[in-house]
Design a protein around this motif. Structure first.
Motif, short mmCIF file in Angstrom:
data_model
loop_
_atom_site.label_atom_id
_atom_site.label_comp_id
_atom_site.label_asym_id
_atom_site.label_seq_id
_atom_site.Cartn_x
_atom_site.Cartn_y
_atom_site.Cartn_z
N ASP A 29 0.00 -19.08 -5.03
CA ASP A 29 1.07 -19.84 -5.66
C ASP A 29 2.07 -18.85 -6.23
O ASP A 29 1.73 -18.04 -7.10
CB ASP A 29 0.52 -20.74 -6.77
N VAL A 30 3.31 -18.91 -5.76
CA VAL A 30 4.31 -17.90 -6.10
C VAL A 30 4.90 -18.18 -7.48
O VAL A 30 5.44 -19.25 -7.72
CB VAL A 30 5.43 -17.86 -5.04
N GLU A 31 4.77 -17.19 -8.36
CA GLU A 31 5.42 -17.24 -9.67
C GLU A 31 6.88 -16.80 -9.54
O GLU A 31 7.79 -17.41 -10.10
CB GLU A 31 4.67 -16.33 -10.65
N ALA A 32 7.10 -15.71 -8.81
CA ALA A 32 8.45 -15.18 -8.63
C ALA A 32 8.48 -14.33 -7.37
O ALA A 32 7.48 -13.71 -6.99
CB ALA A 32 8.88 -14.36 -9.84
N ALA A 33 9.65 -14.30 -6.73
CA ALA A 33 9.86 -13.45 -5.55
C ALA A 33 10.96 -12.45 -5.87
O ALA A 33 11.94 -12.77 -6.56
CB ALA A 33 10.26 -14.30 -4.35
N GLU A 67 8.22 -9.88 -1.09
CA GLU A 67 7.40 -9.44 -2.23
C GLU A 67 7.29 -10.55 -3.26
O GLU A 67 8.27 -11.25 -3.54
CB GLU A 67 7.99 -8.18 -2.85
N ILE A 68 6.10 -10.70 -3.81
CA ILE A 68 5.85 -11.79 -4.76
C ILE A 68 4.96 -11.34 -5.91
O ILE A 68 4.18 -10.40 -5.79
CB ILE A 68 5.19 -13.01 -4.09
N PRO A 109 5.76 -8.46 -17.20
CA PRO A 109 6.76 -9.42 -16.72
C PRO A 109 6.90 -9.37 -15.20
O PRO A 109 6.78 -8.31 -14.59
CB PRO A 109 8.05 -8.98 -17.42
N ALA A 110 7.20 -10.51 -14.61
CA ALA A 110 7.30 -10.60 -13.15
C ALA A 110 8.37 -9.66 -12.61
O ALA A 110 8.18 -8.99 -11.59
CB ALA A 110 7.58 -12.04 -12.73
N GLY A 111 9.53 -9.60 -13.29
CA GLY A 111 10.61 -8.74 -12.81
C GLY A 111 10.22 -7.28 -12.80
O GLY A 111 10.51 -6.55 -11.85
N ALA A 112 9.55 -6.83 -13.85
CA ALA A 112 9.10 -5.44 -13.92
C ALA A 112 8.07 -5.15 -12.84
O ALA A 112 8.10 -4.09 -12.20
CB ALA A 112 8.53 -5.14 -15.31
N ALA A 113 7.15 -6.09 -12.63
CA ALA A 113 6.14 -5.90 -11.60
C ALA A 113 6.77 -5.80 -10.21
O ALA A 113 6.44 -4.91 -9.42
CB ALA A 113 5.13 -7.05 -11.64
N LEU A 114 7.71 -6.69 -9.92
CA LEU A 114 8.34 -6.70 -8.61
C LEU A 114 9.19 -5.46 -8.37
O LEU A 114 9.37 -5.03 -7.23
CB LEU A 114 9.17 -7.97 -8.44
N ALA A 115 9.71 -4.86 -9.43
CA ALA A 115 10.47 -3.62 -9.29
C ALA A 115 9.58 -2.47 -8.83
O ALA A 115 10.09 -1.45 -8.35
CB ALA A 115 11.14 -3.26 -10.62
N LEU A 116 8.27 -2.63 -8.96
CA LEU A 116 7.35 -1.55 -8.61
C LEU A 116 6.94 -1.56 -7.14
O LEU A 116 6.34 -0.59 -6.67
CB LEU A 116 6.08 -1.64 -9.48
N LEU A 117 7.27 -2.62 -6.41
CA LEU A 117 6.85 -2.67 -5.00
C LEU A 117 7.74 -1.80 -4.13
O LEU A 117 7.46 -0.62 -3.96
CB LEU A 117 6.83 -4.12 -4.52
N VAL A 118 8.80 -2.34 -3.58
CA VAL A 118 9.65 -1.55 -2.68
C VAL A 118 10.28 -0.37 -3.41
O VAL A 118 10.17 0.79 -2.99
CB VAL A 118 10.74 -2.43 -2.05
N GLN A 119 10.93 -0.65 -4.54
CA GLN A 119 11.63 0.44 -5.25
C GLN A 119 10.65 1.41 -5.90
O GLN A 119 10.82 2.63 -5.81
CB GLN A 119 12.56 -0.15 -6.33
N GLY A 120 9.62 0.90 -6.54
CA GLY A 120 8.67 1.77 -7.23
C GLY A 120 7.88 2.64 -6.28
O GLY A 120 7.72 3.85 -6.50
N LEU A 121 7.36 2.03 -5.22
CA LEU A 121 6.60 2.82 -4.25
C LEU A 121 7.48 3.85 -3.55
O LEU A 121 7.04 4.97 -3.28
CB LEU A 121 5.95 1.90 -3.21
N THR A 122 8.73 3.48 -3.26
CA THR A 122 9.64 4.45 -2.66
C THR A 122 9.86 5.63 -3.59
O THR A 122 9.78 6.79 -3.18
CB THR A 122 10.99 3.79 -2.32
N ALA A 123 10.13 5.36 -4.86
CA ALA A 123 10.36 6.44 -5.83
C ALA A 123 9.12 7.31 -5.98
O ALA A 123 9.21 8.55 -6.03
CB ALA A 123 10.76 5.84 -7.18
#
Length: 299
Positions: A20-24, A50-51, A86-100
């Motif tokens: 169940d998606v909280e945020a994308a 990403e979710i 927070p969902a926004g902080a978590a989602l920032a860690l996927l594409v952007q965070g892993l790339t960095a």
């Protein structure tokens, strides 16, 4: 052209979990997909990759997921995250965070004490790369940004210096910001004339890692003689290709990023939140660069 529609719930296949998606999270790659310039989709198409969501057994997870702009999505490899993140902080860690993370650890292999320049340091990847380079031992971190406001933001993230990132006199400004010495590493997502100028800011055996071309493609082919003459190296990084390799270290890297964030050592920038039905507006704002930080669609 995006419209909210009712579709059947996705059915999990082998190794998949229904969430169940909280945020994308939204990315520039979503815009390119919809334009047809990057992996053109078959229509009808549900964008997103990403979710943050919750599994049937109640775990709150962060994961890559196809068809992420939805209330339900299928995931394969999910990382459990704490309720307080927070969902926004978590989602920032996927594409952007892993790339960095991989720019610093894997592609540039930054050693303790080395000097590092992060171009576009106020951007989604750049602001995390500034913090991670410092966290992982860089001796001096210099960020480039186009406005005084963005340069102040970069300094607030812990950079030792922040300078104008324009191509004209780029190398001179970088060297001055590094106390008169060339730098060991440049992380570049701009390309074009900035890429060319960055080559002349590198110290012997320095590395220039490219991971984007927001400023345009390079005006001329790279001269191999220049690399050997200056004893420098040029490399590239793309997270998508890396994740497809066997034995990907994404889960371990993501776990470290989450720990650094929950402890306060890493501060992902979060931006606006939009309702799912506002996906078109959210992407338009992202494309026009009217947003700062990670923006999300909230269910």
């Amino acid at each position: 052209m995006l419209t909210l529609a009712e579709v059947p719930d996705p059915v999990p296949g082998p190794g998949e979990t229904l969430v169940d998606v909280e945020a994308a999270g939204l990315n520039f790659a979503d815009i390119e997909r919809l334009k047809g310039s990057y992996l053109p989709p078959e229509l009808p198409f549900i964008p997103g990759s990403e979710i943050v969501g919750r599994t049937v057994d109640g775990r709150r997870v962060l994961a890559f997921a196809a068809r992420a702009y939805a209330t339900k999505a299928l995931v394969k490899d999910a990382v459990e995250i704490p309720e307080e993140l927070p969902a926004g902080a978590a989602l920032a860690l996927l594409v952007q965070g892993l790339t960095a993370w991989h720019l610093v650890r894997t592609a540039a292999r930054i050693a303790p004490g080395e000097s590092v320049v992060v171009n576009a340091a106020a951007g989604g990847v750049g602001h995390l790369a500034v913090q991670l380079a410092k966290e992982f031992g860089a001796g001096r971190v210099i960020g480039t940004a186009s406005t005084a406001e963005k340069r102040d933001l970069v300094l607030g993230l812990g950079a030792h210096a922040a300078i104008d990132g324009a191509a004209d006199d780029y190398a001179e400004r970088v060297i001055e910001a590094n106390g008169g010495a060339p730098v060991d590493v440049v992380l570049d997502a701009v390309g074009g004339p900035v890429f060319d100028a960055a080559l002349y800011a590198l110290a012997p055996f320095g590395r220039l890692i490219t991971y984007g071309t927001s400023g345009g493609t390079n005006p001329a082919p790279l001269d191999p003689g220049l690399l050997s003459e200056r004893n420098i190296a040029v490399g590239g990084y793309w997270l998508g290709a890396h994740l497809r390799l066997p034995g990907s270290t994404a889960a371990a890297a993501l776990t470290e990023l989450i720990e650094l964030t929950t402890s306060g050592q890493l501060r992902p920038m979060t931006g606006g939140e939009y309702e799912l039905g506002q996906a078109g507006l959210a992407l338009a704002d992202l494309a026009a660069r009217r947003t700062v930080g990670k923006i999300i669609l909230r269910n």
